[in-house]
Motif scaffolding. Structure first.
Motif, PDB file in Angstrom:
ATOM      1  N   GLN A   1       0.825  -1.211   0.000  1.00 46.58           N
ATOM      2  CA  GLN A   1       0.000   0.000   0.000  1.00 46.58           C
ATOM      3  C   GLN A   1       0.858   1.259   0.000  1.00 46.58           C
ATOM      4  O   GLN A   1       0.595   2.207  -0.748  1.00 46.58           O
ATOM      5  N   LEU A   2       1.889   1.282   0.827  1.00 45.86           N
ATOM      6  CA  LEU A   2       2.757   2.458   0.902  1.00 45.86           C
ATOM      7  C   LEU A   2       3.527   2.656  -0.395  1.00 45.86           C
ATOM      8  O   LEU A   2       3.701   3.795  -0.852  1.00 45.86           O
ATOM      9  N   SER A   3       3.958   1.568  -1.003  1.00 50.42           N
ATOM     10  CA  SER A   3       4.661   1.661  -2.274  1.00 50.42           C
ATOM     11  C   SER A   3       3.764   2.267  -3.349  1.00 50.42           C
ATOM     12  O   SER A   3       4.207   3.090  -4.163  1.00 50.42           O
ATOM     13  N   PHE A   4       2.503   1.871  -3.355  1.00 56.37           N
ATOM     14  CA  PHE A   4       1.544   2.414  -4.322  1.00 56.37           C
ATOM     15  C   PHE A   4       1.457   3.932  -4.195  1.00 56.37           C
ATOM     16  O   PHE A   4       1.493   4.663  -5.190  1.00 56.37           O
ATOM     17  N   VAL A   5       1.361   4.421  -2.959  1.00 55.47           N
ATOM     18  CA  VAL A   5       1.270   5.864  -2.733  1.00 55.47           C
ATOM     19  C   VAL A   5       2.563   6.563  -3.135  1.00 55.47           C
ATOM     20  O   VAL A   5       2.552   7.590  -3.835  1.00 55.47           O
ATOM     21  N   LEU A   6       3.693   6.021  -2.702  1.00 57.41           N
ATOM     22  CA  LEU A   6       4.984   6.634  -3.007  1.00 57.41           C
ATOM     23  C   LEU A   6       5.231   6.722  -4.517  1.00 57.41           C
ATOM     24  O   LEU A   6       5.812   7.689  -5.009  1.00 57.41           O
ATOM     25  N   ASN A   7       4.766   5.729  -5.256  1.00 51.79           N
ATOM     26  CA  ASN A   7       4.988   5.705  -6.696  1.00 51.79           C
ATOM     27  C   ASN A   7       4.019   6.596  -7.463  1.00 51.79           C
ATOM     28  O   ASN A   7       4.341   7.057  -8.563  1.00 51.79           O
ATOM     29  N   GLN A   8       2.837   6.837  -6.886  1.00 51.78           N
ATOM     30  CA  GLN A   8       1.816   7.592  -7.601  1.00 51.78           C
ATOM     31  C   GLN A   8       1.830   9.088  -7.297  1.00 51.78           C
ATOM     32  O   GLN A   8       1.366   9.898  -8.104  1.00 51.78           O
ATOM     33  N   VAL A   9       2.355   9.474  -6.138  1.00 48.06           N
ATOM     34  CA  VAL A   9       2.337  10.889  -5.773  1.00 48.06           C
ATOM     35  C   VAL A   9       3.248  11.676  -6.711  1.00 48.06           C
ATOM     36  O   VAL A   9       4.265  11.162  -7.195  1.00 48.06           O
ATOM     37  N   GLU A  10       2.879  12.912  -6.991  1.00 49.19           N
ATOM     38  CA  GLU A  10       3.618  13.692  -7.993  1.00 49.19           C
ATOM     39  C   GLU A  10       4.988  14.142  -7.477  1.00 49.19           C
ATOM     40  O   GLU A  10       5.991  14.008  -8.173  1.00 49.19           O
ATOM     41  N   GLU A  11       5.037  14.681  -6.268  1.00 47.16           N
ATOM     42  CA  GLU A  11       6.296  15.209  -5.703  1.00 47.16           C
ATOM     43  C   GLU A  11       6.972  14.109  -4.881  1.00 47.16           C
ATOM     44  O   GLU A  11       7.000  14.160  -3.651  1.00 47.16           O
ATOM     45  N   LYS A  12       7.524  13.121  -5.574  1.00 48.94           N
ATOM     46  CA  LYS A  12       8.037  11.926  -4.898  1.00 48.94           C
ATOM     47  C   LYS A  12       9.157  12.215  -3.908  1.00 48.94           C
ATOM     48  O   LYS A  12       9.289  11.534  -2.891  1.00 48.94           O
ATOM     49  N   GLU A  13       9.961  13.221  -4.191  1.00 49.78           N
ATOM     50  CA  GLU A  13      11.106  13.514  -3.318  1.00 49.78           C
ATOM     51  C   GLU A  13      10.669  14.135  -1.982  1.00 49.78           C
ATOM     52  O   GLU A  13      11.487  14.247  -1.065  1.00 49.78           O
ATOM     53  N   ARG A  14       9.405  14.506  -1.855  1.00 51.19           N
ATOM     54  CA  ARG A  14       8.925  15.148  -0.630  1.00 51.19           C
ATOM     55  C   ARG A  14       8.171  14.198   0.278  1.00 51.19           C
ATOM     56  O   ARG A  14       7.609  14.616   1.297  1.00 51.19           O
ATOM     57  N   LEU A  15       8.172  12.908  -0.062  1.00 51.28           N
ATOM     58  CA  LEU A  15       7.404  11.916   0.681  1.00 51.28           C
ATOM     59  C   LEU A  15       8.276  10.721   1.026  1.00 51.28           C
ATOM     60  O   LEU A  15       9.035  10.223   0.198  1.00 51.28           O
ATOM     61  N   GLY A  16       8.175  10.265   2.291  1.00 48.43           N
ATOM     62  CA  GLY A  16       8.865   9.067   2.740  1.00 48.43           C
ATOM     63  C   GLY A  16       7.981   8.299   3.687  1.00 48.43           C
ATOM     64  O   GLY A  16       6.759   8.470   3.701  1.00 48.43           O
ATOM     65  N   ILE A  17       8.598   7.441   4.522  1.00 54.80           N
ATOM     66  CA  ILE A  17       7.816   6.656   5.473  1.00 54.80           C
ATOM     67  C   ILE A  17       8.442   6.714   6.861  1.00 54.80           C
ATOM     68  O   ILE A  17       9.626   7.003   7.024  1.00 54.80           O
ATOM     69  N   CYS A  18       7.600   6.409   7.834  1.00 58.66           N
ATOM     70  CA  CYS A  18       8.007   6.222   9.231  1.00 58.66           C
ATOM     71  C   CYS A  18       7.713   4.781   9.586  1.00 58.66           C
ATOM     72  O   CYS A  18       6.556   4.337   9.489  1.00 58.66           O
ATOM     73  N   LEU A  19       8.730   4.035   9.974  1.00 56.86           N
ATOM     74  CA  LEU A  19       8.555   2.639  10.383  1.00 56.86           C
ATOM     75  C   LEU A  19       8.268   2.579  11.876  1.00 56.86           C
ATOM     76  O   LEU A  19       9.130   2.892  12.687  1.00 56.86           O
ATOM     77  N   ASP A  20       7.043   2.202  12.235  1.00 55.45           N
ATOM     78  CA  ASP A  20       6.663   2.032  13.641  1.00 55.45           C
ATOM     79  C   ASP A  20       6.723   0.548  13.973  1.00 55.45           C
ATOM     80  O   ASP A  20       5.977  -0.260  13.405  1.00 55.45           O
ATOM     81  N   THR A  21       7.614   0.174  14.892  1.00 52.79           N
ATOM     82  CA  THR A  21       7.853  -1.243  15.159  1.00 52.79           C
ATOM     83  C   THR A  21       6.645  -1.937  15.777  1.00 52.79           C
ATOM     84  O   THR A  21       6.345  -3.090  15.442  1.00 52.79           O
ATOM     85  N   CYS A  22       5.926  -1.259  16.677  1.00 48.87           N
ATOM     86  CA  CYS A  22       4.712  -1.850  17.249  1.00 48.87           C
ATOM     87  C   CYS A  22       3.682  -2.081  16.153  1.00 48.87           C
ATOM     88  O   CYS A  22       3.094  -3.168  16.048  1.00 48.87           O
ATOM     89  N   HIS A  23       3.461  -1.076  15.331  1.00 50.54           N
ATOM     90  CA  HIS A  23       2.471  -1.203  14.260  1.00 50.54           C
ATOM     91  C   HIS A  23       2.868  -2.301  13.280  1.00 50.54           C
ATOM     92  O   HIS A  23       2.005  -3.063  12.807  1.00 50.54           O
ATOM     93  N   MET A  24       4.161  -2.388  12.958  1.00 45.22           N
ATOM     94  CA  MET A  24       4.611  -3.422  12.026  1.00 45.22           C
ATOM     95  C   MET A  24       4.352  -4.816  12.599  1.00 45.22           C
ATOM     96  O   MET A  24       3.861  -5.706  11.894  1.00 45.22           O
ATOM     97  N   ASN A  25       4.692  -5.020  13.864  1.00 46.61           N
ATOM     98  CA  ASN A  25       4.427  -6.297  14.521  1.00 46.61           C
ATOM     99  C   ASN A  25       2.939  -6.626  14.471  1.00 46.61           C
ATOM    100  O   ASN A  25       2.540  -7.735  14.098  1.00 46.61           O
ATOM    101  N   ASP A  26       2.122  -5.662  14.830  1.00 47.38           N
ATOM    102  CA  ASP A  26       0.679  -5.904  14.899  1.00 47.38           C
ATOM    103  C   ASP A  26       0.057  -6.070  13.515  1.00 47.38           C
ATOM    104  O   ASP A  26      -1.025  -6.643  13.372  1.00 47.38           O
ATOM    105  N   ALA A  27       0.747  -5.559  12.476  1.00 44.19           N
ATOM    106  CA  ALA A  27       0.278  -5.733  11.101  1.00 44.19           C
ATOM    107  C   ALA A  27       0.748  -7.044  10.484  1.00 44.19           C
ATOM    108  O   ALA A  27       0.313  -7.403   9.387  1.00 44.19           O
ATOM    109  N   GLY A  28       1.661  -7.770  11.181  1.00 44.18           N
ATOM    110  CA  GLY A  28       2.084  -9.070  10.692  1.00 44.18           C
ATOM    111  C   GLY A  28       3.533  -9.168  10.268  1.00 44.18           C
ATOM    112  O   GLY A  28       3.958 -10.210   9.752  1.00 44.18           O
ATOM    113  N   TYR A  29       4.340  -8.123  10.479  1.00 42.75           N
ATOM    114  CA  TYR A  29       5.766  -8.168  10.138  1.00 42.75           C
ATOM    115  C   TYR A  29       6.548  -8.680  11.342  1.00 42.75           C
ATOM    116  O   TYR A  29       6.588  -8.021  12.384  1.00 42.75           O
TER     117      TYR A  29
END
Length: 294
Positions: free
Chosen positions: A166-194
């Motif tokens: 999902q995040l890759s889809f957004v990062l690839n589709q947004v127009e100003e790609k250099e102005r967008l990144g991600i924040c990795l939240d370890t609790c959220h990642m665990n609870d999401a299945g990572y």
């Protein structure tokens, strides 16, 4: 000379502590070399003018203690939902308020704004992701210095941004790609299945789907819940299902050496846990700091 790792916590900003002066002093007292703040209450739109936040004094203290303002982070308020595909008024409000938050970050001199991607409410995930892209494109029409870091979410309710696809889809589709990144939240990642026991495999997936250069900040949290629970309940470092060793490995990972790591763990008996947690993480040794309280 900058010290590594770059670690801090979510600190308060309030009138009693002279706003940003108190924020930076709290971080320094905790042994941190970064911090994260809200620019105002996260649940409403009430905001003090940035001219009253003691910005210049904050930067003087940062310089005195050799802290880099580029490592500081603002968290956007929870009331922003630019993924909402069913309420135009909510979406319009969220876009305009996000613009104001971006301007406040620019005023303060903080260049990373963490944003929850939002939720699809009564729509569907694809609609929400497209509204998110539309909202980001609208915000990026303004020439802010601050970058947005979309936070990885746990998947509770109708959240989006719950996996790298999902995040890759957004990062690839947004127009100003250099102005967008991600924040990795370890609790959220665990609870999401990572499974953070497999950190090297997760890094490979980040490389393939996101790009390591897109990681702008970490939220370093343990989790109260098991893998893939979709619950989003943070736990103190070493007391949860992720465990101290996995979080230590992420903190000291040389591939993410330059990326700030922010603790958002719960207070213990109404006391801040951050000084003890930072000390343990820097010492690379868990001391069971809250053994009489947990």
């Amino acid at each position: 000379m900058k010290k590594y790792p770059i670690i801090g916590s979510h600190v308060s900003m309030n009138a009693l502590e002279k706003y940003l002066i108190g924020s930076v002093k709290t971080a320094i007292n905790d042994g941190a070399n970064t911090f994260m703040i809200y620019t105002g209450p996260p649940q409403n739109s009430n905001r003090k003018p940035t001219s009253e936040l003691n910005i210049e004094q904050m930067h003087e203290i940062l310089k005195e203690h050799h802290l880099d303002p580029k490592d500081l982070v603002v968290h956007a308020p929870y009331i922003i939902n630019i993924s909402n595909p069913v309420s135009q008024s909510t979406w319009d409000f969220s876009v305009e308020f996000l613009k104001k938050e971006m301007q406040r970050c620019d005023d303060i001199g903080i260049e990373i704004l963490v944003l929850h991607p939002g939720a699809f409410t009564k729509g569907d995930p694809n609609q929400a992701l497209n509204k998110l892209i539309q909202g980001l494109n609208e915000v990026f029409k303004e020439n802010y210095k601050t970058k947005i870091a979309l936070e990885t979410m746990s998947g509770k309710g109708t959240e989006v941004g719950i996996n790298f696809d999902q995040l890759s889809f957004v990062l690839n589709q947004v127009e100003e790609k250099e102005r967008l990144g991600i924040c990795l939240d370890t609790c959220h990642m665990n609870d999401a299945g990572y499974d953070l026991n497999n950190w090297e495999a997760i890094k490979q997936e980040i490389d393939q789907k996101i790009g390591r250069e897109k990681v702008l900040v970490f939220h370093l949290n343990d989790s109260k819940n098991p893998l893939n629970s979709h619950k989003d309940r943070h736990e103190n470092i070493g007391y949860g299902t992720i465990g101290f060793d996995n979080l230590l490995k992420i903190l000291w990972d040389e591939d993410f050496k330059e990326i700030p790591k922010i603790l958002e763990t719960p207070f213990v008996n109404e006391q801040s846990p951050y000084k003890a947690e930072i000390q343990d993480l820097l010492n690379k040794q868990w001391s069971d700091p809250f053994k009489n309280s947990k």
